[in-house]
Write a protein that holds these residues in place. Structure first.
Motif, PDB file in Angstrom:
ATOM      1  N   ILE A  83       0.867  -1.185   0.000  1.00 21.72           N
ATOM      2  CA  ILE A  83       0.000   0.000   0.000  1.00 21.72           C
ATOM      3  C   ILE A  83       0.899   1.229   0.000  1.00 21.72           C
ATOM      4  N   ILE A  84       0.713   2.071  -1.011  1.00 20.56           N
ATOM      5  CA  ILE A  84       1.519   3.284  -1.167  1.00 20.56           C
ATOM      6  C   ILE A  84       0.671   4.512  -0.885  1.00 20.56           C
ATOM      7  N   ILE A  85       1.233   5.438  -0.140  1.00 21.05           N
ATOM      8  CA  ILE A  85       0.615   6.753   0.074  1.00 21.05           C
ATOM      9  C   ILE A  85       1.610   7.807  -0.404  1.00 21.05           C
ATOM     10  N   THR A  86       1.158   8.705  -1.263  1.00 18.85           N
ATOM     11  CA  THR A  86       2.020   9.805  -1.690  1.00 18.85           C
ATOM     12  C   THR A  86       1.490  11.112  -1.118  1.00 18.85           C
ATOM     13  N   ILE A  87       2.418  11.995  -0.782  1.00 21.10           N
ATOM     14  CA  ILE A  87       2.060  13.301  -0.228  1.00 21.10           C
ATOM     15  C   ILE A  87       3.169  14.283  -0.587  1.00 21.10           C
ATOM     16  N   ASP A  88       2.800  15.516  -0.855  1.00 20.41           N
ATOM     17  CA  ASP A  88       3.788  16.546  -1.190  1.00 20.41           C
ATOM     18  C   ASP A  88       4.659  16.873   0.011  1.00 20.41           C
ATOM     19  N   GLY A  89       5.884  17.342  -0.260  1.00 19.05           N
ATOM     20  CA  GLY A  89       6.803  17.714   0.797  1.00 19.05           C
ATOM     21  C   GLY A  89       6.749  19.175   1.183  1.00 19.05           C
ATOM     22  N   ASP A  90       5.814  19.939   0.597  1.00 13.93           N
ATOM     23  CA  ASP A  90       5.771  21.377   0.861  1.00 13.93           C
ATOM     24  C   ASP A  90       4.844  21.773   2.002  1.00 13.93           C
ATOM     25  N   GLY A  91       4.160  20.793   2.589  1.00 19.26           N
ATOM     26  CA  GLY A  91       3.295  21.077   3.725  1.00 19.26           C
ATOM     27  C   GLY A  91       1.893  21.517   3.360  1.00 19.26           C
ATOM     28  N   GLN A  92       1.566  21.585   2.063  1.00 22.86           N
ATOM     29  CA  GLN A  92       0.226  22.035   1.683  1.00 22.86           C
ATOM     30  C   GLN A  92      -0.812  20.922   1.825  1.00 22.86           C
ATOM     31  N   ASN A  93      -0.415  19.677   1.614  1.00 19.49           N
ATOM     32  CA  ASN A  93      -1.291  18.553   1.954  1.00 19.49           C
ATOM     33  C   ASN A  93      -1.298  18.388   3.466  1.00 19.49           C
ATOM     34  N   ASP A  94      -2.451  18.079   4.027  1.00 25.91           N
ATOM     35  CA  ASP A  94      -2.572  17.907   5.470  1.00 25.91           C
ATOM     36  C   ASP A  94      -2.481  16.419   5.814  1.00 25.91           C
ATOM     37  N   PRO A  95      -1.437  15.996   6.564  1.00 26.28           N
ATOM     38  CA  PRO A  95      -1.294  14.580   6.925  1.00 26.28           C
ATOM     39  C   PRO A  95      -2.474  14.016   7.703  1.00 26.28           C
ATOM     40  N   ARG A 158       0.800  -0.739  -4.991  1.00 28.19           N
ATOM     41  CA  ARG A 158       2.180  -0.635  -5.473  1.00 28.19           C
ATOM     42  C   ARG A 158       2.417  -1.401  -6.768  1.00 28.19           C
ATOM     43  N   GLN A 159       1.989  -2.659  -6.815  1.00 27.75           N
ATOM     44  CA  GLN A 159       2.274  -3.486  -7.987  1.00 27.75           C
ATOM     45  C   GLN A 159       1.576  -2.976  -9.236  1.00 27.75           C
ATOM     46  N   ILE A 160       0.375  -2.463  -9.071  1.00 26.55           N
ATOM     47  CA  ILE A 160      -0.324  -1.896 -10.232  1.00 26.55           C
ATOM     48  C   ILE A 160       0.435  -0.687 -10.755  1.00 26.55           C
ATOM     49  N   PHE A 161       0.859   0.180  -9.853  1.00 25.92           N
ATOM     50  CA  PHE A 161       1.627   1.358 -10.270  1.00 25.92           C
ATOM     51  C   PHE A 161       2.875   0.952 -11.040  1.00 25.92           C
ATOM     52  N   LEU A 162       3.620  -0.019 -10.527  1.00 25.10           N
ATOM     53  CA  LEU A 162       4.869  -0.421 -11.164  1.00 25.10           C
ATOM     54  C   LEU A 162       4.642  -1.142 -12.488  1.00 25.10           C
ATOM     55  N   SER A 163       3.405  -1.559 -12.747  1.00 24.72           N
ATOM     56  CA  SER A 163       3.108  -2.204 -14.028  1.00 24.72           C
ATOM     57  C   SER A 163       2.919  -1.194 -15.157  1.00 24.72           C
ATOM     58  N   PHE A 164       2.724   0.079 -14.809  1.00 26.46           N
ATOM     59  CA  PHE A 164       2.525   1.109 -15.826  1.00 26.46           C
ATOM     60  C   PHE A 164       3.848   1.455 -16.520  1.00 26.46           C
ATOM     61  N   THR A 165       3.759   1.835 -17.776  1.00 28.57           N
ATOM     62  CA  THR A 165       4.927   2.348 -18.485  1.00 28.57           C
ATOM     63  C   THR A 165       5.302   3.704 -17.893  1.00 28.57           C
ATOM     64  N   TYR A 166       6.530   3.826 -17.409  1.00 34.22           N
ATOM     65  CA  TYR A 166       6.943   5.074 -16.764  1.00 34.22           C
ATOM     66  C   TYR A 166       7.163   6.188 -17.789  1.00 34.22           C
ATOM     67  N   PHE A 167       6.778   7.413 -17.430  1.00 29.43           N
ATOM     68  CA  PHE A 167       7.153   8.606 -18.184  1.00 29.43           C
ATOM     69  C   PHE A 167       7.164   9.792 -17.226  1.00 29.43           C
ATOM     70  N   ASP A 168       7.915  10.821 -17.579  1.00 28.67           N
ATOM     71  CA  ASP A 168       7.992  12.008 -16.745  1.00 28.67           C
ATOM     72  C   ASP A 168       6.640  12.708 -16.746  1.00 28.67           C
ATOM     73  N   PHE A 178      -5.112   4.081 -13.712  1.00 27.26           N
ATOM     74  CA  PHE A 178      -5.801   3.036 -12.952  1.00 27.26           C
ATOM     75  C   PHE A 178      -7.140   2.692 -13.598  1.00 27.26           C
ATOM     76  N   LYS A 179      -7.905   3.707 -13.952  1.00 25.97           N
ATOM     77  CA  LYS A 179      -9.208   3.442 -14.574  1.00 25.97           C
ATOM     78  C   LYS A 179      -9.030   2.822 -15.951  1.00 25.97           C
ATOM     79  N   GLY A 180      -8.060   3.317 -16.728  1.00 28.67           N
ATOM     80  CA  GLY A 180      -7.834   2.792 -18.061  1.00 28.67           C
ATOM     81  C   GLY A 180      -7.415   1.339 -18.069  1.00 28.67           C
ATOM     82  N   TYR A 181      -6.778   0.896 -16.987  1.00 26.62           N
ATOM     83  CA  TYR A 181      -6.368  -0.501 -16.858  1.00 26.62           C
ATOM     84  C   TYR A 181      -7.463  -1.359 -16.223  1.00 26.62           C
ATOM     85  N   GLY A 182      -8.621  -0.746 -15.977  1.00 26.68           N
ATOM     86  CA  GLY A 182      -9.764  -1.508 -15.497  1.00 26.68           C
ATOM     87  C   GLY A 182      -9.922  -1.579 -13.996  1.00 26.68           C
ATOM     88  N   TYR A 183      -9.207  -0.736 -13.254  1.00 20.21           N
ATOM     89  CA  TYR A 183      -9.294  -0.758 -11.796  1.00 20.21           C
ATOM     90  C   TYR A 183     -10.222   0.348 -11.305  1.00 20.21           C
TER      91      TYR A 183
END
Length: 225
Positions: A83-95, A158-168, A178-183
């Motif tokens: 299980i992955i959680i992403t959050i910005d490092g600038d403090g604008q997202n509230d933990p 995590r595994q679903i994310f890593l299955s995607f083709t990476y791009f910047d 996620f939706k395009g892959y049927g999730y």
């Protein structure tokens, strides 16, 4: 068990307060790690990170400035939990919103991404307008059912994310992928705060046009899955 991934670039004043907030908000959770990816910061960020003595915190350092997508990707690749959680490092997202998103994710087994919606953004008017334009265009074309794909506060597999083709730029298109892959995905309102320390690292119009260009990449990735 989950991993929180935080990309940072020149956020020396925000790192310690953010980690303290995360620990305070998650004091009922034992099995989690915080992965901070330093994107070759040129301020005191490396020094601040070197002084952290929290065994839940793992530090990764990019040799050169690679950008937010690369930093998130590296953090997820080096994470220990599914299980992955992403959050910005600038403090604008509230933990304090993390438990809410996490509970929605855990309680809905068929949902593989829960994203935050910053319905009351605390940004300047130019950033708000450019974001609305980009979200409208992206949503119309990709039909990802997300009003705010740019909100970094997300919980996903995590595994679903890593299955995607990476791009910047991939981190801005996770709902569409996620939706395009049927999730199944879900989005809930979260708090948004004004930036207190540091400055934004994004050129608003450049980010807008790049995001629009990246829509074609996402369409191809989904089509060719």
């Amino acid at each position: 068990m989950f991993s929180i991934v935080i990309p940072v670039f020149n956020e020396s004043e925000n790192i310690i307060p953010l980690i303290n907030e995360i620990n305070n908000c998650l004091n009922n959770f034992d099995n989690f790690e915080v992965i901070i990816v330093n994107d070759a910061s040129s301020d005191d960020t490396p020094l601040i990170l070197s002084q952290i003595k929290d065994n839940k915190v793992k530090i990764l350092n990019n040799l050169i400035n690679e950008g937010q997508s690369f930093s998130i990707y590296e953090g997820i690749k080096n994470s220990s939990n599914e299980i992955i959680i992403t959050i910005d490092g600038d403090g604008q997202n509230d933990p304090s919103d993390i438990p809410k998103l996490l509970n929605h994710y855990i309680q809905n087994n068929n949902v593989k991404l829960v994203g935050g919606l910053r319905l009351k953004r605390k940004d300047n008017i130019i950033k708000k307008i450019s974001s609305k334009i980009a979200n409208y265009i992206r949503s119309k074309i990709l039909k990802d059912d997300c009003l705010d794909t740019g909100c970094s506060l997300k919980v996903f597999d995590r595994q679903i994310f890593l299955s995607f083709t990476y791009f910047d730029g991939i981190h801005r298109f996770l709902p569409a992928l996620f939706k395009g892959y049927g999730y199944k995905t879900k989005f809930i309102s979260v708090k948004h705060r004004k930036r207190i320390n540091g400055v934004s690292k994004y050129g608003t119009m450049n980010r807008l046009f790049k995001g629009i260009r990246d829509i074609n990449k996402v369409k191809k990735i989904i089509k060719n899955q």
